[in-house]
Write a protein that holds these residues in place. Structure first.
Motif, mmCIF file in Angstrom:
data_model
loop_
_atom_site.group_PDB
_atom_site.id
_atom_site.type_symbol
_atom_site.label_atom_id
_atom_site.label_comp_id
_atom_site.label_asym_id
_atom_site.label_seq_id
_atom_site.Cartn_x
_atom_site.Cartn_y
_atom_site.Cartn_z
ATOM 1 N N LEU A 99 0.833 -1.201 0.000
ATOM 2 C CA LEU A 99 0.000 0.000 0.000
ATOM 3 C C LEU A 99 0.870 1.254 0.000
ATOM 4 C CD1 LEU A 99 -2.906 1.091 0.097
ATOM 5 C CD2 LEU A 99 -2.732 1.039 2.589
ATOM 6 N N GLY A 100 1.959 1.235 0.751
ATOM 7 C CA GLY A 100 2.901 2.352 0.754
ATOM 8 C C GLY A 100 3.533 2.562 -0.609
ATOM 9 N N VAL A 101 3.928 1.478 -1.252
ATOM 10 C CA VAL A 101 4.524 1.566 -2.590
ATOM 11 C C VAL A 101 3.483 2.076 -3.585
ATOM 12 C CG1 VAL A 101 5.390 0.166 -4.506
ATOM 13 C CG2 VAL A 101 6.337 -0.139 -2.214
ATOM 14 N N LEU A 102 2.253 1.614 -3.456
ATOM 15 C CA LEU A 102 1.178 2.098 -4.320
ATOM 16 C C LEU A 102 0.991 3.605 -4.134
ATOM 17 C CD1 LEU A 102 -1.187 1.582 -6.283
ATOM 18 C CD2 LEU A 102 -2.598 1.081 -4.275
ATOM 19 N N GLY A 103 0.981 4.061 -2.887
ATOM 20 C CA GLY A 103 0.845 5.489 -2.610
ATOM 21 C C GLY A 103 1.985 6.298 -3.204
ATOM 22 N N MET A 104 3.204 5.804 -3.041
ATOM 23 C CA MET A 104 4.359 6.500 -3.624
ATOM 24 C C MET A 104 4.247 6.564 -5.145
ATOM 25 S SD MET A 104 7.630 5.278 -1.371
ATOM 26 C CE MET A 104 8.710 6.480 -2.115
ATOM 27 N N THR A 105 3.803 5.478 -5.749
ATOM 28 C CA THR A 105 3.667 5.441 -7.200
ATOM 29 C C THR A 105 2.624 6.446 -7.679
ATOM 30 O OG1 THR A 105 4.282 3.098 -7.206
ATOM 31 C CG2 THR A 105 3.178 3.940 -9.181
ATOM 32 N N VAL A 106 1.511 6.526 -6.981
ATOM 33 C CA VAL A 106 0.465 7.483 -7.355
ATOM 34 C C VAL A 106 0.987 8.918 -7.224
ATOM 35 C CG1 VAL A 106 -1.795 8.409 -6.673
ATOM 36 C CG2 VAL A 106 -1.453 5.930 -6.851
ATOM 37 N N VAL A 107 1.735 9.205 -6.165
ATOM 38 C CA VAL A 107 2.308 10.539 -5.991
ATOM 39 C C VAL A 107 3.303 10.847 -7.110
ATOM 40 C CG1 VAL A 107 3.830 11.933 -4.520
ATOM 41 C CG2 VAL A 107 1.920 10.675 -3.506
ATOM 42 N N ILE A 108 4.161 9.890 -7.429
ATOM 43 C CA ILE A 108 5.146 10.094 -8.497
ATOM 44 C C ILE A 108 4.433 10.346 -9.821
ATOM 45 C CG2 ILE A 108 6.972 8.997 -9.858
ATOM 46 C CD1 ILE A 108 7.679 7.421 -7.230
ATOM 47 N N GLN A 109 3.435 9.517 -10.128
ATOM 48 C CA GLN A 109 2.713 9.662 -11.392
ATOM 49 C C GLN A 109 1.948 10.983 -11.447
ATOM 50 O OE1 GLN A 109 2.630 7.785 -14.281
ATOM 51 N NE2 GLN A 109 1.383 9.444 -15.084
ATOM 52 N N THR A 110 1.350 11.387 -10.337
ATOM 53 C CA THR A 110 0.520 12.584 -10.322
ATOM 54 C C THR A 110 1.333 13.869 -10.335
ATOM 55 O OG1 THR A 110 -1.177 11.366 -9.100
ATOM 56 C CG2 THR A 110 -1.324 13.781 -9.064
ATOM 57 N N PHE A 111 2.390 13.930 -9.531
ATOM 58 C CA PHE A 111 3.091 15.196 -9.341
ATOM 59 C C PHE A 111 4.464 15.290 -10.002
ATOM 60 C CE2 PHE A 111 0.250 14.833 -5.640
ATOM 61 C CZ PHE A 111 -0.510 15.976 -5.839
ATOM 62 N N VAL A 112 5.160 14.182 -10.139
ATOM 63 C CA VAL A 112 6.538 14.237 -10.607
ATOM 64 C C VAL A 112 6.636 13.952 -12.103
ATOM 65 C CG1 VAL A 112 8.884 13.371 -10.272
ATOM 66 C CG2 VAL A 112 7.343 13.588 -8.302
ATOM 67 N N PHE A 113 6.079 12.843 -12.540
ATOM 68 C CA PHE A 113 6.126 12.460 -13.945
ATOM 69 C C PHE A 113 4.715 12.161 -14.445
ATOM 70 C CE2 PHE A 113 10.261 10.917 -12.220
ATOM 71 C CZ PHE A 113 11.078 11.821 -12.901
ATOM 72 N N PRO A 114 3.896 13.199 -14.661
ATOM 73 C CA PRO A 114 2.489 12.969 -15.006
ATOM 74 C C PRO A 114 2.239 12.552 -16.463
ATOM 75 C CG PRO A 114 2.939 15.317 -14.882
ATOM 76 C CD PRO A 114 4.198 14.608 -14.464
ATOM 77 N N GLU A 115 3.279 12.421 -17.243
ATOM 78 C CA GLU A 115 3.096 12.047 -18.640
ATOM 79 C C GLU A 115 2.510 10.633 -18.741
ATOM 80 O OE1 GLU A 115 6.298 12.741 -17.475
ATOM 81 O OE2 GLU A 115 6.207 14.878 -17.905
ATOM 82 N N MET A 116 1.587 10.451 -19.658
ATOM 83 C CA MET A 116 0.961 9.141 -19.831
ATOM 84 C C MET A 116 1.958 8.096 -20.317
ATOM 85 S SD MET A 116 -1.926 9.218 -18.555
ATOM 86 C CE MET A 116 -2.484 7.601 -19.030
ATOM 87 N N ALA A 117 2.991 8.512 -21.029
ATOM 88 C CA ALA A 117 4.006 7.556 -21.479
ATOM 89 C C ALA A 117 4.676 6.891 -20.281
ATOM 90 C CB ALA A 117 5.042 8.245 -22.353
ATOM 91 N N VAL A 118 4.921 7.656 -19.230
ATOM 92 C CA VAL A 118 5.530 7.090 -18.018
ATOM 93 C C VAL A 118 4.562 6.109 -17.366
ATOM 94 C CG1 VAL A 118 6.505 7.627 -15.751
ATOM 95 C CG2 VAL A 118 6.960 9.139 -17.690
ATOM 96 N N TRP A 119 3.282 6.459 -17.362
ATOM 97 C CA TRP A 119 2.276 5.556 -16.795
ATOM 98 C C TRP A 119 2.295 4.214 -17.527
ATOM 99 C CZ3 TRP A 119 -0.661 4.055 -13.033
ATOM 100 C CH2 TRP A 119 -1.747 3.205 -13.276
ATOM 101 N N TRP A 120 2.196 4.243 -18.862
ATOM 102 C CA TRP A 120 2.087 3.008 -19.627
ATOM 103 C C TRP A 120 3.384 2.220 -19.695
ATOM 104 C CZ3 TRP A 120 -2.319 0.932 -19.981
ATOM 105 C CH2 TRP A 120 -3.473 1.707 -20.079
ATOM 106 N N GLN A 121 4.524 2.874 -19.581
ATOM 107 C CA GLN A 121 5.804 2.159 -19.655
ATOM 108 C C GLN A 121 6.244 1.614 -18.310
ATOM 109 O OE1 GLN A 121 8.519 4.973 -21.329
ATOM 110 N NE2 GLN A 121 7.645 4.838 -23.365
#
Length: 152
Positions: A99-121
């Protein structure tokens, strides 16, 4: 002929094969965050944070994270990226670690690297592994199972 597929399905879907799959999932996800954590500390030290890490968290895009930017972000991220992989690797409080890793990932995706390419890769794989561990726990090859921890 029908008996062979049923036997095969039973052989690959029991507690041991699932435990092996969950163990590899824990190792894979832990490895990602552990390697990231080790880039944030001085070589040869365990938790001495690099000056460049502090700089990184005070500069874009890392300073876009609300509350966790600057020095606080460097400390929290570095220590969390060390703790959570250890929990996952051991299978101790597996669901909480995932759950902690999931939270960190959501924060990274939302605020740090919000590009969809990063999400899909990248991030979609981290989310998938974290969700598997949240739903299934650490499996039979975990400390959670050994000590009978209900949240594992």
């Amino acid at each position: 002929m029908k008996a062979i597929p049923k036997k095969l399905i039973r052989a690959v879907s029991g507690a041991v094969p699932e435990g092996i799959a969950l163990l590899f999932t824990r190792i894979a996800l832990a490895g990602i965050f552990w390697r990231s954590a080790r880039t944030k500390v001085e070589d040869g030290s365990f938790l001495t944070i690099k000056d460049t890490t502090f700089f990184q968290f005070s500069d874009a895009p890392f300073n876009q994270v609300p509350i966790l930017n600057g020095d606080l972000g460097a400390y929290v991220t570095t220590y969390t990226e060390h703790l959570l992989p250890i929990l996952l690797l051991l299978g101790l409080a597996t669901r909480l670690g995932a759950l902690g890793v999931l939270g960190m990932t959501v924060v990274i995706q939302t605020f740090v690297f919000p590009e969809m390419a990063v999400w899909w890769q990248t991030h979609i794989l981290w989310v998938a592994m974290a969700l598997i561990l949240i739903v299934r726990g650490g499996g039979i090859f975990s400390l959670d199972r050994l000590i009978g921890h209900r949240l594992g």
